[in-house]
Each structure stands twice: as structure tokens, then as C-alpha cells.
Design a protein around this motif. Structure first.
Motif, short mmCIF file in Angstrom:
data_model
loop_
_atom_site.label_atom_id
_atom_site.label_comp_id
_atom_site.label_asym_id
_atom_site.label_seq_id
_atom_site.Cartn_x
_atom_site.Cartn_y
_atom_site.Cartn_z
N ILE A 141 16.72 -9.20 -9.68
CA ILE A 141 16.26 -8.65 -10.97
C ILE A 141 14.82 -8.17 -10.85
N PHE A 142 13.98 -8.95 -10.16
CA PHE A 142 12.58 -8.58 -9.98
C PHE A 142 12.47 -7.22 -9.26
N ALA A 143 13.29 -7.08 -8.18
CA ALA A 143 13.24 -5.83 -7.40
C ALA A 143 13.63 -4.63 -8.27
N VAL A 144 14.67 -4.80 -9.09
CA VAL A 144 15.13 -3.69 -9.93
C VAL A 144 14.08 -3.36 -11.00
N VAL A 145 13.55 -4.42 -11.65
CA VAL A 145 12.57 -4.20 -12.72
C VAL A 145 11.30 -3.58 -12.16
N TYR A 146 10.88 -4.03 -10.95
CA TYR A 146 9.68 -3.47 -10.34
C TYR A 146 9.88 -1.98 -10.01
N GLY A 147 11.09 -1.64 -9.54
CA GLY A 147 11.42 -0.24 -9.26
C GLY A 147 11.28 0.60 -10.52
N ARG A 148 11.77 0.04 -11.65
CA ARG A 148 11.67 0.79 -12.92
C ARG A 148 10.22 0.90 -13.35
N PHE A 149 9.46 -0.16 -13.13
CA PHE A 149 8.04 -0.15 -13.47
C PHE A 149 7.31 0.95 -12.69
N ASN A 153 -9.54 -3.52 1.67
CA ASN A 153 -8.61 -2.75 0.85
C ASN A 153 -7.47 -2.21 1.72
N ALA A 154 -7.69 -2.23 3.04
CA ALA A 154 -6.66 -1.76 3.97
C ALA A 154 -5.36 -2.54 3.75
N LEU A 155 -5.48 -3.82 3.39
CA LEU A 155 -4.28 -4.64 3.17
C LEU A 155 -3.50 -4.12 1.96
N ARG A 156 -4.25 -3.73 0.94
CA ARG A 156 -3.60 -3.20 -0.26
C ARG A 156 -2.90 -1.87 0.06
N ILE A 157 -3.60 -1.06 0.89
CA ILE A 157 -3.01 0.23 1.27
C ILE A 157 -1.70 -0.01 2.02
N ALA A 158 -1.75 -0.98 2.97
CA ALA A 158 -0.55 -1.28 3.76
C ALA A 158 0.58 -1.75 2.84
N THR A 159 0.25 -2.57 1.83
CA THR A 159 1.28 -3.04 0.90
C THR A 159 1.86 -1.86 0.12
N ASP A 160 0.98 -0.97 -0.35
CA ASP A 160 1.46 0.19 -1.11
C ASP A 160 2.39 1.06 -0.25
N ILE A 161 2.04 1.18 1.04
CA ILE A 161 2.87 2.00 1.92
C ILE A 161 4.24 1.35 2.12
N LEU A 162 4.23 0.04 2.33
CA LEU A 162 5.52 -0.66 2.51
C LEU A 162 6.38 -0.53 1.25
N LEU A 163 5.73 -0.66 0.08
CA LEU A 163 6.49 -0.53 -1.17
C LEU A 163 7.03 0.89 -1.33
N ARG A 164 6.25 1.88 -0.88
CA ARG A 164 6.72 3.26 -0.97
C ARG A 164 7.93 3.48 -0.05
N LEU A 165 7.91 2.79 1.11
CA LEU A 165 9.05 2.91 2.02
C LEU A 165 10.31 2.32 1.37
N ILE A 166 10.11 1.23 0.60
CA ILE A 166 11.26 0.60 -0.07
C ILE A 166 11.71 1.45 -1.26
N TYR A 167 10.74 1.79 -2.11
CA TYR A 167 11.07 2.56 -3.34
C TYR A 167 10.70 4.02 -3.13
N ARG A 168 11.43 4.73 -2.32
CA ARG A 168 11.07 6.13 -2.02
C ARG A 168 11.18 7.03 -3.25
#
Lengths: 113, 227
Positions: A77-85, B212-227
Motif C-alpha cells: 500500500i505504501f509503494a502504491v500511495v507513494y507512486g501516486r504522491f 546531499n549526494a545521498l539524497r540525489i542517489a535516493t532520488d535516482i533510485l526512486l526514479r528508476l522504480i517509479y519511471r
């Protein structure tokens, strides 16, 4: 039936109503809700059954199985809600950008006239 | 109207530094766009006597968002070239024309400045920052397949084709990595040329922390997940 079972059934019913209102009776969401509710009702009515299922899956106690399932479910649920966010944040940015550019255009128009 | 737009993202910049950066850019005779990313003291009042266009975000969105706003402006106004240029006085103004000269030879759609090509420029980077930038280079190379010597510099020029194609969705500093993905995705050619970056006490205090490099790396990983 014990008082806690009654309370849990009432809670499941309330969650079902809220969820149905949110998903506006879409078929897939309703089927998913039905399955989750059915599992919840069985677990509330006959808790020993969860232990039986847990043993089949190699887990010792039914409560442990429920805990694992809940954690996975909540993470999902967290993953889906975060995606929507994130999607809303992106739309938000586009909107702010558009406003900024329009404001600049209006300023320039005002300066030209 | 010039055919070149220099985009300067601004967030809570000291008025004197901002003015000095703009005064350095003015003799180049390019159009300058300040993108005020929600500064507490609105930028238009600080530079009202300098002939620059200012677009203001009502809220602070991040450098990536500010640059994309500038790119959108360049696209709508039909500029042939856009240059990203930091407001904190780190970049020498003459580097803008060096980037544009390279681009006008038609060899690349995007030309990046690099602090790592020449040893004397490399030596100007504080050692801890240099280490973080090298790690960033490896991380970027692995995650995008584009191996640049200096992907996180805020100095780059692009032609109309790149202006049309690139659409940055990362609002914060991870936009620099996202830009590399987009270079690959749209088949844009790129090149790096050596530039010197001057680290002043102000720019070091104002610039992003190395952590801040750590935050950048996290943002990049999240972008890879949520393209």
C-alpha cells in the motif's frame, strides 16, 4: 461470539463501506476487497484456522502468518500511495510552471501596452 | 531578441552576488532568463534595473524544476540555444561562448562544461567534493550508461533539438542524472569541454552539501522504480 469478534466484524464492515465509496464499485477492486474481507472474516470467526494454514506454509503460529501478511500488505500500500504522491507532485510542478510562465507573459503584455 | 537564452536558476541568492553574475553575463549580449525558485525576497525587486526577464515560482520547487521552467520558456519563445548557468558566481561568463562555439561547430546537441578534463581545473575543486563527484560520475555511468567526466556541473549548453526533447521531471538535483537518461533516450549527442569553476567562500556555503549526494542517489533510485 466474543465481544472482540463483534468489534472486529464491525471494523471490517466500516472499512468495506469506505473502500467501496472510494473505488466507486470498480469490478477488480470489489473482487479484491471481497477476497480480503472474506479472509479477514474467517480469521476473526475461526482464529485456529489461521494456524492450520500457517502450519501448511511452514510457519508455526497463525498470528505470525497474519503479521507477515499485514507487513507485506502495508508495504505494498505504501509503494502504491507513494507512486501516486509522486505523480501528484509532478502535476503540481507542471501547474506551478504554467502559472509562472503565464505571469511573465502577462507582465510582458502589460509592459508592452 | 538574441538566439541564445542563458537560464539562471536563483534561490535566495545574495543580491550582490546575483548582480555580479548578471553583470558578467551582460557583455555577451545573450538574452538572460532568471528563474526565481520561490526566493524569500523576490528576485524581480533585486534586479529591476537590469534588463533581464524573470520568471518566478510561487513555491521553492528545486533546481531541476527551475531549469525545466527555463527550457519551457526557451521552447515557447523559439530560442536556438539554451545555456544553464549557476547564479552563485562559480562559472566564468566567457565559458558560455566557449560552450556555444563548440556547439555551433555542429558536433553535439548538448555541450557540458567539465572540471575534470584539465588538471589545473581539477585542482581547484576541494578534495572531499572531488571525491564525491568522482563517486557520482561512477554512479551516473552505471545507472545511465553515459560516462561523463563531470555530470553534476551546472554549466551546459544545448541546441534547439535538445530543448525540444528534454523534459526534466526530477525537481531537485537528481535532474543532472535524469538529463543523461534523456540524452540516451532521445539519441542526443554530447560533448564536454574544459572549464574552470571558482569556489568562493560564498559558493561553498550556499552550494549543496556533499552529503546531499545521498539524497540525489535516493532520488535516482526512486526514479528508476517509479519511471
Amino acid at each position: 461470539m466474543t465481544p472482540i469478534q463483534l468489534l472486529l466484524f464491525a471494523a471490517l464492515g466500516a472499512i468495506a463501506l469506505i473502500y467501496l465509496k472510494l473505488v466507486r464499485y470498480q469490478l477488480g477492486a470489489v473482487v479484491l476487497l471481497g477476497l480480503v474481507l472474506l479472509t479477514g472474516c474467517i480469521a476473526v470467526y475461526a482464529p485456529d484456522l489461521t494456524t492450520l494454514v500457517a502450519n501448511r506454509l511452514g510457519v508455526e503460529r497463525g498470528t505470525d502468518l497474519l503479521l507477515y501478511t499485514t507487513v507485506i500488505f502495508l508495504c505494498g500500500i505504501f509503494a502504491v500511495v507513494y507512486g501516486r504522491f509522486r505523480k501528484i507532485e509532478e502535476e503540481h510542478t507542471v501547474l506551478f510552471r504554467e502559472i509562472s510562465l503565464l505571469q511573465e507573459q502577462v507582465r510582458r503584455g502589460g509592459a508592452a501596452t | 531578441m538574441s538566439e541564445v537564452l542563458v537560464i539562471v536558476p536563483v534561490y535566495n541568492e545574495a543580491a550582490s552576488v546575483l548582480r555580479s553574475t548578471l553583470e558578467g553575463l551582460r557583455p555577451l549580449n545573450h538574452d538572460i532568463l532568471l528563474v526565481d525558485d520561490g526566493s524569500s525576497d523576490p528576485v524581480p525587486e533585486l534586479v529591476s534595473d537590469l534588463a533581464t526577464t524573470v520568471v518566478r515560482h510561487t513555491l521553492n520547487l528545486g533546481q531541476g524544476a527551475a531549469l525545466q521552467t527555463g527550457m519551457e520558456y526557451a521552447r515557447r519563445e523559439g530560442y536556438r540555444f539554451a545555456v544553464h548557468f549557476d547564479a552563485d558566481g562559480q562559472h566564468p561568463p566567457e565559458a558560455v561562448d566557449a560552450l556555444l562555439d563548440e556547439m555551433q561547430r555542429g558536433e553535439a546537441d548538448v555541450v557540458f562544461g567539465s572540471r575534470f578534463i584539465r588538471a589545473d581545473n581539477r585542482a581547484l575543486i576541494p578534495s572531499f567534493r572531488r571525491g564525491i563527484l568522482i563517486l557520482g560520475k561512477v554512479f551516473n555511468g552505471l545507472s545511465t550508461g553515459v560516462w561523463m567526466t563531470d555530470a553534476h556541473i551546472g554549466l551546459r549548453a544545448m541546441n534547439r533539438r535538445a530543448i525540444q526533447c528534454i523534459n526534466l521531471r526530477e525537481n531537485r538535483m537528481a535532474y543532472a542524472t535524469e538529463l543523461l537518461w534523456q540524452l540516451r533516450h532521445h539519441g542526443l549527442s554530447w560533448k564536454e569541454i574544459p572549464v574552470a569553476v571558482v569556489y568562493t567562500a560564498y559558493s561553498r556555503r550556499k552550494g549543496q552539501s556533499s552529503w546531499n549526494a545521498l539524497r540525489i542517489a535516493t532520488d535516482i533510485l526512486l526514479r528508476l522504480i517509479y519511471r
